[in-house]
Design an enzyme around this catalytic site. Structure first.
Site, mmCIF file in Angstrom:
data_model
loop_
_atom_site.group_PDB
_atom_site.id
_atom_site.type_symbol
_atom_site.label_atom_id
_atom_site.label_comp_id
_atom_site.label_asym_id
_atom_site.label_seq_id
_atom_site.Cartn_x
_atom_site.Cartn_y
_atom_site.Cartn_z
ATOM 1 N N ASP A 140 35.014 62.090 34.601
ATOM 2 C CA ASP A 140 35.877 63.251 34.747
ATOM 3 C C ASP A 140 35.084 64.522 35.082
ATOM 4 O OD1 ASP A 140 34.689 63.404 32.290
ATOM 5 O OD2 ASP A 140 36.542 63.288 31.133
ATOM 6 N N ASP A 144 34.837 55.997 29.823
ATOM 7 C CA ASP A 144 34.681 57.106 28.873
ATOM 8 C C ASP A 144 35.470 56.768 27.628
ATOM 9 O OD1 ASP A 144 33.339 58.690 30.624
ATOM 10 O OD2 ASP A 144 35.114 59.719 31.371
ATOM 11 N N VAL A 189 49.949 31.558 72.103
ATOM 12 C CA VAL A 189 50.433 32.777 71.445
ATOM 13 C C VAL A 189 50.838 32.473 70.010
ATOM 14 C CG1 VAL A 189 52.292 34.465 71.450
ATOM 15 C CG2 VAL A 189 51.116 33.885 73.570
ATOM 16 N N ASP A 223 56.898 32.951 60.971
ATOM 17 C CA ASP A 223 55.551 33.469 60.749
ATOM 18 C C ASP A 223 55.516 34.740 59.913
ATOM 19 O OD1 ASP A 223 54.013 31.565 61.843
ATOM 20 O OD2 ASP A 223 52.907 32.937 63.155
ATOM 21 N N GLU A 233 47.881 36.496 65.369
ATOM 22 C CA GLU A 233 47.610 37.869 65.768
ATOM 23 C C GLU A 233 48.232 38.882 64.791
ATOM 24 O OE1 GLU A 233 49.757 35.966 67.304
ATOM 25 O OE2 GLU A 233 51.621 37.098 67.321
ATOM 26 N N ASP A 259 29.738 63.705 37.249
ATOM 27 C CA ASP A 259 29.975 62.259 37.270
ATOM 28 C C ASP A 259 30.075 61.691 38.684
ATOM 29 O OD1 ASP A 259 29.939 61.978 34.572
ATOM 30 O OD2 ASP A 259 32.099 62.169 34.302
#
Ligand code: ATP
Length: 857
Positions: free
Chosen positions: A656, A336, A289, A754, A294, A660
């Protein structure tokens, strides 16, 4: 939503005239509803929102954390321990399981809330007329009776009847399934039996205006709308795992197999050597485990969510989780110009009309300034040779040419302005280019409101056509007023206005105007041309933009944003190439490009026309060198993105306009403008800039790189620690020592060292040289071979420390296994915690990073 509302009959507005619909809704076509009615309508109809599917109850989400297989194994182990009478073990394991699950649940809730808050920030706005003033409000506050202005690119925020519609097309596939855009007409009245797809005089929530311009009156909001009625269509957005999360899950699966194998070996050796079955089994299960990471996918999600919040604070809203990863690999940013590199605060500086050249004074949107006529020759060649021009102040109606130009500027204009309250600056609603023109005409004494009430037709601006026209009914007949890119307008003109007279145009004069345009554009001015026509031609009820009279050029400044110069330099150091893609004139684009050092003095701009003449192969050869594209349309943007991607570049692209969207979708990171962008582009984008600023893209890239760095850091941390634990148990088994850690000790270490330190590592601020590194290869995995070896190396160091401690105490006093295990436990726990500090960076030492620069840790 108020439950009574859904039963209230909807107004069948399509089967009556617009006027009748407005009357029934007690609204007004020009002034909208009265502000005083808004609150009561809101109370009656509720917010203009679709009720979402019922959220999952918190306890179900909590339980889900206890149904993971590792947890189930632990619970089984606890039950076995309990039945064998090992009460302390059983209770301790269960306690740890509870803590683990609760912690996971709290973290997931936090990440979920952060993501929801971000989603709320990007909710759409609507341009509504209330109490005769135009306001921009959140779409959720709309009520039946509200009069809205819609233009190309807007998402329709509620069901509404058209009042006026110029050239309107609506993409209704989300509602009707019909993929072709539907044409709309405000004038028709339809029979009550007309099916939804044929209701030409109405627009519906969730559809998109792809063309034209309309004024509409809302008759249904929220769950009363057609979309609201079709509950099945409310697709909930399912969040898919990001490629990184997927890769980590795959890695996790490999680790599971490896760990299980080792654990089986350890179990077999220890058991065969005479260890008790229960103890060895519990230890092995706990080790399995503890060794399996996990929690990793959860920590990654949280790291991404934290990153998203940080980016949002820096004006970049991320709409899709994977973009956070991709941002770190971006190699080209196509941007742009107007509003992104520049401030989008336009001020008209110059007017060039038949009677001469005028300078316009004043700053910002304050309509205070003068017209100074320059005693300069109107031919740019002659003017060029003149000494310093002298100027004299004139009024806006000093001559017919000047008056005509400023009248067109105010008429062919959709912006509106209002004086700021308590000495604040003037407020602008609409396009800054148009606002600047409005301000100019107000400086010349024009009252725009009077003029614009007479508009009877409009050909809206669209960045493909680069022009716009309106038709007004004046005292002396019908007049069309047009404005747009000079070459576009010139092509529609056959005569010009000069000193009050209309004169024929010859090619020499056209060239002179083009030269003047170029001269102004080279000074970084944004140049537009004006034109008009009395009694314009009409074809099938549509006024035609032809046979126009040229009425002058106007030049406005739009200075670069202060912070963009630095951002461009940062980009270049970070191995990212900024490329300007603009609809503006090549000379204006180059002037700004050079000022910002996107283009070198030797660079030239590639125009849309030139792009059309390049084959795909020719473009592929040049695309990595071109720094400025000018006078391009959306289709060109798409081609540039595709070509860059073929060269292996990771492309971010801003946009914009309504057209586009395909380019944004094709880019690795599509970026929409939050302020000036259309709903369509926002919908297609991965990221929305709330301040439309290029510098924010660069900050987001920095954050993106930082997040990926942090993910690598905590993955390194988690795997090294887990490797350390497994190695310790394995080494002890091989060396013939007793089990050095008990089940609860392993689980306890797993709990404390952990998740939490890994999370704290996710909070690590980006390292200071992060934008001096080259972009990370897009396909680089989180664990490169080199990193894999370092994980094993660090794991073995942790293992050696704990093993040595265990052996030292055990060999010294071999009878006292408990003390030896305590030593191993303490060393393992503390070396892992200390190792978290090591993982903060492998480039900088702790003093260089600052001990307190990540207080979470
Ligand atoms: P960018 O693509 O960098 O945002 P841009 O704003 O110049 O630059 P567009 O909005 O596509 O790009 O405009 C293209 C051209 O159309 C402009 O250079 C200008 O000549 C003309 N133009 C812009 N706004 C208007 C307007 N409101 N009415 C008429 N013409 C306009």
């Amino acid at each position: 939503m108020n439950p009574q509302l859904s039963t209230e009959a909807r107004l069948e507005a399509y089967s009556m005239s617009a006027r009748d619909a407005i009357n029934q809704l007690r609204s007004h076509a020009v002034n909208g509803i009265d502000e005083s009615r808004v609150a009561s309508l809101h109370g009656r109809y509720g917010a203009n929102l679709l009720t979402e599917a019922k959220p999952v109850a918190w306890w179900i989400k909590l339980l889900a954390h206890f149904s993971q297989w590792v947890i189930l194994i632990l619970i089984a182990a606890a039950v076995i321990a309990g039945t064998m009478g090992e009460w302390i073990d059983a209770i301790a394991i269960l306690a740890i399981v509870m803590l683990n699950g609760t912690l996971g649940f709290i973290q997931e809730e936090k990440a979920g809330r952060a993501l929801a808050a971000l989603r709320a920030m990007s909710s759409p706005m609507a341009k509504v007329i209330r109490g005769s003033s135009v306001q921009s409000i959140p779409a959720s506050e709309l009520v039946p009776g509200d009069v809205l202005q819609l233009e190309a690119g807007d998402q329709v925020p509620a069901d509404a009847r058209l009042i006026t519609a110029f050239d309107v097309e609506v993409q209704e596939s989300s509602l009707t399934g019909e993929s072709m855009p539907a044409t709309k007409d405000a004038e028709v009245v339809l029979p009550a039996s007309t099916p939804l797809g044929d209701r030409r005089n109405s627009v519906f929530m969730g559809t998109v205006l792809t063309r034209g311009k309309a004024t509409v009156v809302i008759y249904a909001t929220g769950m009363q709308t057609e979309l609201g009625q079709i509950a099945g269509m409310l697709h909930q957005s399912v969040s898919k795992p990001t490629p990184l999360q997927q890769r980590l899950t795959e890695l996790g699966q490999v680790l599971v197999v490896v760990c299980l194998f080792i654990v089986v070996v350890i179990f077999s050796i220890q058991y065969l050597r005479g260890g008790g079955l229960m103890e060895t089994l519990l230890v092995s299960i706990s080790l399995a485990v503890a060794a399996v990471p996990e929690g990793l996918p959860a920590v990654v999600t949280i790291a991404l969510a934290i990153g998203l919040q940080r980016m949002a604070r820096r004006n970049a809203l991320i709409r899709t989780l994977p973009s956070v990863e991709t941002l770190g690999s971006v190699t080209v940013i196509c941007t742009d110009k107007t509003g992104t590199l520049t401030r989008n605060e336009m001020t008209v500086r110059e007017l060039w009309v038949g009677s001469g050249r005028y300078r316009v004074t004043g700053t910002g949107y304050e309509p205070q300034g003068k017209f100074l006529q320059e005693s300069m020759h109107s031919d740019p060649d002659v003017a060029h040779r003149q000494a310093e021009p002298t100027s004299k102040e004139v009024s806006g109606d000093a001559d017919k040419d000047l008056l005509k130009a400023i009248t067109i500027a105010a008429t062919c204009n959709n912006a509106s302005m209002s004086p700021g309250k308590n000495g604040e600056p003037w407020q602008v609603i609409g396009d800054p280019t148009e606002a600047a023109l409005l301000v100019m005409s107000m400086k010349g004494g024009i009252d725009p409101d009077g003029i614009r009430k007479q508009i009877i037709y409009e050909v809206p601006f669209d960045s493909e056509r680069k022009a716009m026209s309106v038709v007004v009914q004046g005292p002396r007949g019908i007049v069309m007023c047009s404005k747009g890119a000079p070459e576009v307008i010139l092509a529609k003109c056959s005569t010009e206005l000069r000193n009050g007279d209309t004169r024929e145009f010859n090619s020499e004069r056209r060239q002179q105007i083009q030269k003047q345009n170029f001269e102004m554009a080279s000074r970084a001015l944004r140049v537009l041309a004006f034109a008009y026509r009395d009694e314009p031609e009409q074809l099938d009820g549509k006024y035609q933009e032809n046979g126009l009279v040229f009425a002058g050029l106007v030049g406005m400044i739009d200075p670069p944003r202060d912070e963009v110069g630095t951002a461009v330099a940062v980009c270049q150091r970070a191995g990212i190439r900024p490329v300007m893609i603009t609809g503006d004139h090549p000379a204006t684009a180059l002037a700004i490009g050079r000022e910002l050092q996107i283009a070198t003095p030797e660079s030239s701009a590639t125009t849309g026309l030139e792009l059309d003449n390049l084959t795909d192969d020719q473009l592929a050869e040049q695309v990595e060198k071109i720094a400025v594209y000018a006078r391009v349309s959306a289709a060109h943007k798409l081609r540039v993105v595709q070509s860059l991607k073929k060269q292996g570049q990771v492309v971010a692209m801003t946009g914009d306009g309504v057209n586009d969207a395909p380019a944004l979708k094709a880019a690795d990171i599509g970026i929409a403008m939050g302020i000036t962008g259309t709903d369509v582009t926002k919908e297609a984008a991965d990221m929305v800039l709330t301040d439309d600023n290029f510098a924010s893209i660069v900050l987001a890239v920095e954050e993106g790189r930082g997040i990926f760095d942090n993910i690598q850091k905590f993955v390194h941390y988690l795997l090294s620690c887990n490797a350390g634990e497994v190695m310790l148990m394995f080494a002890a088994a091989i060396l013939g020592m007793p089990v050095p850690l008990l089940a609860i000790q392993i689980l306890w270490i797993n709990l404390v060292t952990d998740g939490l330190p890994a999370l704290a590592l996710a909070m690590e601020p980006p390292e200071r040289d992060i934008m001096q590194r080259q972009p990370r290869p897009a396909r680089e995995s989180v664990i490169t071979a080199r990193r894999g070896w370092r994980i094993l190396y660090h794991g073995s160091l942790i293992c050696l420390c704990a093993l040595f401690g265990f052996w030292w105490v055990y060999a010294d006093d071999s009878g006292n296994l408990a003390v030896a295990r305590s030593a191993a436990f303490a060393i393992m726990a503390f070396s892992q915690l200390a190792f978290a500090l090591v993982c903060r960076s492998h480039r900088y030492t702790l003093p260089q990073l600052g001990l307190f620069s990540n207080n979470w840790l």
